[in-house]
Design a protein around this motif. Structure first.
Motif, PDB file in Angstrom:
ATOM      1  N   ALA A   1      61.908  53.705  34.362  1.00  0.00           N
ATOM      2  CA  ALA A   1      62.729  52.571  33.666  1.00  0.00           C
ATOM      3  C   ALA A   1      64.090  52.660  33.458  1.00  0.00           C
ATOM      4  CB  ALA A   1      62.138  52.154  32.257  1.00  0.00           C
ATOM      5  N   CYS A   2      64.276  54.049  32.997  1.00  0.00           N
ATOM      6  CA  CYS A   2      65.787  54.330  32.763  1.00  0.00           C
ATOM      7  C   CYS A   2      66.755  54.325  34.029  1.00  0.00           C
ATOM      8  CB  CYS A   2      66.013  55.565  31.779  1.00  0.00           C
ATOM      9  SG  CYS A   2      65.534  55.448  29.875  1.00  0.00           S
ATOM     10  N   LEU A   3      66.086  54.807  35.049  1.00  0.00           N
ATOM     11  CA  LEU A   3      66.744  55.043  36.294  1.00  0.00           C
ATOM     12  C   LEU A   3      67.147  53.825  37.035  1.00  0.00           C
ATOM     13  CD1 LEU A   3      65.028  58.182  37.790  1.00  0.00           C
ATOM     14  CD2 LEU A   3      67.251  58.200  36.996  1.00  0.00           C
ATOM     15  N   ALA A   4      66.434  52.505  36.641  1.00  0.00           N
ATOM     16  CA  ALA A   4      66.134  51.401  37.262  1.00  0.00           C
ATOM     17  C   ALA A   4      66.963  50.266  36.624  1.00  0.00           C
ATOM     18  CB  ALA A   4      64.694  50.858  37.394  1.00  0.00           C
ATOM     19  N   ALA A   5      66.985  50.544  35.333  1.00  0.00           N
ATOM     20  CA  ALA A   5      67.658  49.443  34.493  1.00  0.00           C
ATOM     21  C   ALA A   5      69.055  49.436  35.047  1.00  0.00           C
ATOM     22  CB  ALA A   5      67.339  49.314  32.932  1.00  0.00           C
ATOM     23  N   GLY A   6      69.392  47.854  35.468  1.00  0.00           N
ATOM     24  CA  GLY A   6      70.959  47.714  35.703  1.00  0.00           C
ATOM     25  C   GLY A   6      71.434  48.523  36.800  1.00  0.00           C
ATOM     26  N   ALA A   7      70.727  49.359  37.664  1.00  0.00           N
ATOM     27  CA  ALA A   7      71.094  49.979  38.531  1.00  0.00           C
ATOM     28  C   ALA A   7      71.405  49.373  39.885  1.00  0.00           C
ATOM     29  CB  ALA A   7      70.145  51.224  39.135  1.00  0.00           C
ATOM     30  N   PRO A   8      72.161  49.590  40.892  1.00  0.00           N
ATOM     31  CA  PRO A   8      72.154  48.887  41.990  1.00  0.00           C
ATOM     32  C   PRO A   8      71.057  48.650  42.887  1.00  0.00           C
ATOM     33  CG  PRO A   8      74.073  50.363  42.078  1.00  0.00           C
ATOM     34  CD  PRO A   8      73.006  50.852  40.797  1.00  0.00           C
ATOM     35  N   ASN A   9      70.296  47.477  42.918  1.00  0.00           N
ATOM     36  CA  ASN A   9      69.038  47.307  43.616  1.00  0.00           C
ATOM     37  C   ASN A   9      68.891  45.964  43.738  1.00  0.00           C
ATOM     38  OD1 ASN A   9      66.540  47.397  44.884  1.00  0.00           O
ATOM     39  ND2 ASN A   9      65.636  48.316  43.087  1.00  0.00           N
ATOM     40  N   PRO A  10      69.206  45.080  44.436  1.00  0.00           N
ATOM     41  CA  PRO A  10      69.021  43.713  44.603  1.00  0.00           C
ATOM     42  C   PRO A  10      67.803  43.281  45.093  1.00  0.00           C
ATOM     43  CG  PRO A  10      70.241  44.374  46.428  1.00  0.00           C
ATOM     44  CD  PRO A  10      70.072  45.735  45.762  1.00  0.00           C
ATOM     45  N   LEU A  11      66.835  44.227  45.444  1.00  0.00           N
ATOM     46  CA  LEU A  11      65.463  44.295  46.026  1.00  0.00           C
ATOM     47  C   LEU A  11      64.678  43.753  45.054  1.00  0.00           C
ATOM     48  CD1 LEU A  11      65.634  47.110  48.478  1.00  0.00           C
ATOM     49  CD2 LEU A  11      66.311  44.718  49.044  1.00  0.00           C
ATOM     50  N   SER A  12      64.501  44.337  43.777  1.00  0.00           N
ATOM     51  CA  SER A  12      63.940  43.975  42.663  1.00  0.00           C
ATOM     52  C   SER A  12      64.496  43.666  41.471  1.00  0.00           C
ATOM     53  CB  SER A  12      63.009  45.282  42.286  1.00  0.00           C
ATOM     54  OG  SER A  12      61.669  45.214  41.627  1.00  0.00           O
ATOM     55  N   PHE A  13      63.619  43.002  40.424  1.00  0.00           N
ATOM     56  CA  PHE A  13      64.285  42.689  39.307  1.00  0.00           C
ATOM     57  C   PHE A  13      64.635  43.862  38.406  1.00  0.00           C
ATOM     58  CE2 PHE A  13      61.271  43.428  35.631  1.00  0.00           C
ATOM     59  CZ  PHE A  13      59.916  43.423  36.372  1.00  0.00           C
TER      60      PHE A  13
ATOM     61  N   ASP B   1      74.106  50.183  48.689  1.00  0.00           N
ATOM     62  CA  ASP B   1      74.261  50.505  49.739  1.00  0.00           C
ATOM     63  C   ASP B   1      72.933  50.945  50.689  1.00  0.00           C
ATOM     64  OD1 ASP B   1      75.039  51.592  52.398  1.00  0.00           O
ATOM     65  OD2 ASP B   1      76.366  53.237  51.334  1.00  0.00           O
ATOM     66  N   PRO B   2      72.468  49.799  51.569  1.00  0.00           N
ATOM     67  CA  PRO B   2      71.305  50.432  52.328  1.00  0.00           C
ATOM     68  C   PRO B   2      71.058  51.667  52.794  1.00  0.00           C
ATOM     69  CG  PRO B   2      72.214  48.221  52.979  1.00  0.00           C
ATOM     70  CD  PRO B   2      73.085  48.921  51.952  1.00  0.00           C
ATOM     71  N   ALA B   3      72.280  52.378  53.105  1.00  0.00           N
ATOM     72  CA  ALA B   3      72.159  53.644  53.665  1.00  0.00           C
ATOM     73  C   ALA B   3      71.884  54.655  52.579  1.00  0.00           C
ATOM     74  CB  ALA B   3      73.586  54.015  54.557  1.00  0.00           C
ATOM     75  N   ARG B   4      72.598  54.335  51.424  1.00  0.00           N
ATOM     76  CA  ARG B   4      72.273  55.367  49.994  1.00  0.00           C
ATOM     77  C   ARG B   4      71.662  54.337  49.216  1.00  0.00           C
ATOM     78  NH1 ARG B   4      77.053  56.869  52.426  1.00  0.00           N
ATOM     79  NH2 ARG B   4      78.175  55.508  51.170  1.00  0.00           N
ATOM     80  N   PRO B   5      70.390  54.003  49.157  1.00  0.00           N
ATOM     81  CA  PRO B   5      69.767  52.864  48.266  1.00  0.00           C
ATOM     82  C   PRO B   5      69.478  53.499  46.873  1.00  0.00           C
ATOM     83  CG  PRO B   5      68.123  53.836  49.682  1.00  0.00           C
ATOM     84  CD  PRO B   5      69.341  54.533  50.151  1.00  0.00           C
ATOM     85  N   GLY B   6      69.938  54.778  46.513  1.00  0.00           N
ATOM     86  CA  GLY B   6      69.796  55.162  45.162  1.00  0.00           C
ATOM     87  C   GLY B   6      68.079  55.186  44.817  1.00  0.00           C
ATOM     88  N   VAL B   7      68.045  54.427  43.608  1.00  0.00           N
ATOM     89  CA  VAL B   7      66.808  54.450  42.812  1.00  0.00           C
ATOM     90  C   VAL B   7      65.964  53.772  43.931  1.00  0.00           C
ATOM     91  CG1 VAL B   7      67.230  52.626  41.665  1.00  0.00           C
ATOM     92  CG2 VAL B   7      65.442  54.182  40.908  1.00  0.00           C
ATOM     93  N   ALA B   8      66.112  52.748  44.558  1.00  0.00           N
ATOM     94  CA  ALA B   8      65.523  51.918  45.445  1.00  0.00           C
ATOM     95  C   ALA B   8      64.900  52.982  46.509  1.00  0.00           C
ATOM     96  CB  ALA B   8      66.247  50.662  45.980  1.00  0.00           C
ATOM     97  N   GLY B   9      65.748  53.861  46.855  1.00  0.00           N
ATOM     98  CA  GLY B   9      65.076  54.786  47.937  1.00  0.00           C
ATOM     99  C   GLY B   9      63.800  55.606  47.478  1.00  0.00           C
ATOM    100  N   LEU B  10      63.830  56.077  46.072  1.00  0.00           N
ATOM    101  CA  LEU B  10      62.770  56.536  45.676  1.00  0.00           C
ATOM    102  C   LEU B  10      61.526  55.680  45.564  1.00  0.00           C
ATOM    103  CD1 LEU B  10      61.752  59.080  43.717  1.00  0.00           C
ATOM    104  CD2 LEU B  10      62.560  57.831  41.799  1.00  0.00           C
ATOM    105  N   VAL B  11      61.642  54.321  45.009  1.00  0.00           N
ATOM    106  CA  VAL B  11      60.691  53.190  45.227  1.00  0.00           C
ATOM    107  C   VAL B  11      61.350  52.053  45.120  1.00  0.00           C
ATOM    108  CG1 VAL B  11      59.913  53.366  42.883  1.00  0.00           C
ATOM    109  CG2 VAL B  11      58.367  52.737  44.599  1.00  0.00           C
TER     110      VAL B  11
END
Length: 222
Positions: free
Chosen positions: A87-99, A107-117
């Motif tokens: 929850a702490c990694l995800a809240a407000g992080a760059p990730n337009p794929l989920s709420f 950056d799709p090449a470096r998706p950050g937390v979205a690359g984790l899940v």
């Protein structure tokens, strides 16, 4: 009144969590409140409704379905640090794929937390509800945590389907190529989360651990 309050609380919580999946409504609220104001207001509303649901489940008539074993408490204690960290990694992080995420800086090449899940907040909700479902074998809590688990699982599919329709197949593929709905199946290697998010997770987990008994009325100790 116990079952009536519980049903009302559940409906209110579920309806409130449809807001992020409605772009027109969410956009109108952001335009009126600002992005920070919307985030703060929605976060506070979610916490208040979650607290209401949990307390309403505790006040509902007690109908036992199974007994609690020690290993069930251990399961919750092992899962909760992961839940809070996600929850702490995800809240407000760059990730337009989920709420819970934002489009800016993704950056799709470096998706950050979205690359984790791809849907970290929904996975946090799924893990939280699944572990608590196992440990709470009365009817009201089985309904509560069971509905949360179903909501999280179906929410991932619903958000993916909506985004695919809105963006088109080509853009959807381009944005999601480094992500996956399964944890650790995306492009997460080499990603380093912000230190303050990890520290915040530790603080929140410790607070939840110490406040669980005085607030909820049940000790988290196995």
């Amino acid at each position: 009144m116990g079952w009536t309050e519980f049903i009302l609380a559940m409906v209110a919580f579920m309806v409130s969590h449809m807001v992020p999946s409605r772009p027109a409504l969410r956009g109108a609220l952001v335009a009126r409140l600002g992005r920070a104001g919307y985030g703060a207001a929605y976060g506070l509303l979610s916490l208040l409704l979650l607290a209401w649901v949990i307390f309403a489940a505790g006040r509902a008539p007690f109908v036992p379905l199974w007994d609690q074993a020690t290993w069930m408490r251990w399961l919750v204690n092992l899962v909760m640090p992961v839940v809070v960290l996600l929850a702490c990694l995800a809240a407000g992080a760059p990730n337009p794929l989920s709420f819970g995420g934002r489009a800016e800086g993704f950056d799709p090449a470096r998706p950050g937390v979205a690359g984790l899940v791809r849907h970290p907040l929904l996975w946090a909700l799924l893990l939280w509800s699944g572990a608590h479902l196992v440990a709470n074998g009365d009817l009201a809590h089985v309904i509560l945590f069971g509905l949360f688990a179903v909501f999280a699982a179906l929410g991932m599919r619903a958000i993916d389907g909506r985004n695919r329709r809105l963006w088109g197949a080509a853009r959807w593929q381009a944005l999601t190529t480094g992500t996956s709905n399964m944890p650790f199946a995306g492009n997460w290697r080499g990603w380093r989360p912000a230190w303050w998010r990890v520290l915040l997770a530790v603080v929140i987990w410790a607070a939840l651990w110490h406040l669980h008994e005085p607030v909820i009325g049940v000790s988290p100790l196995p």
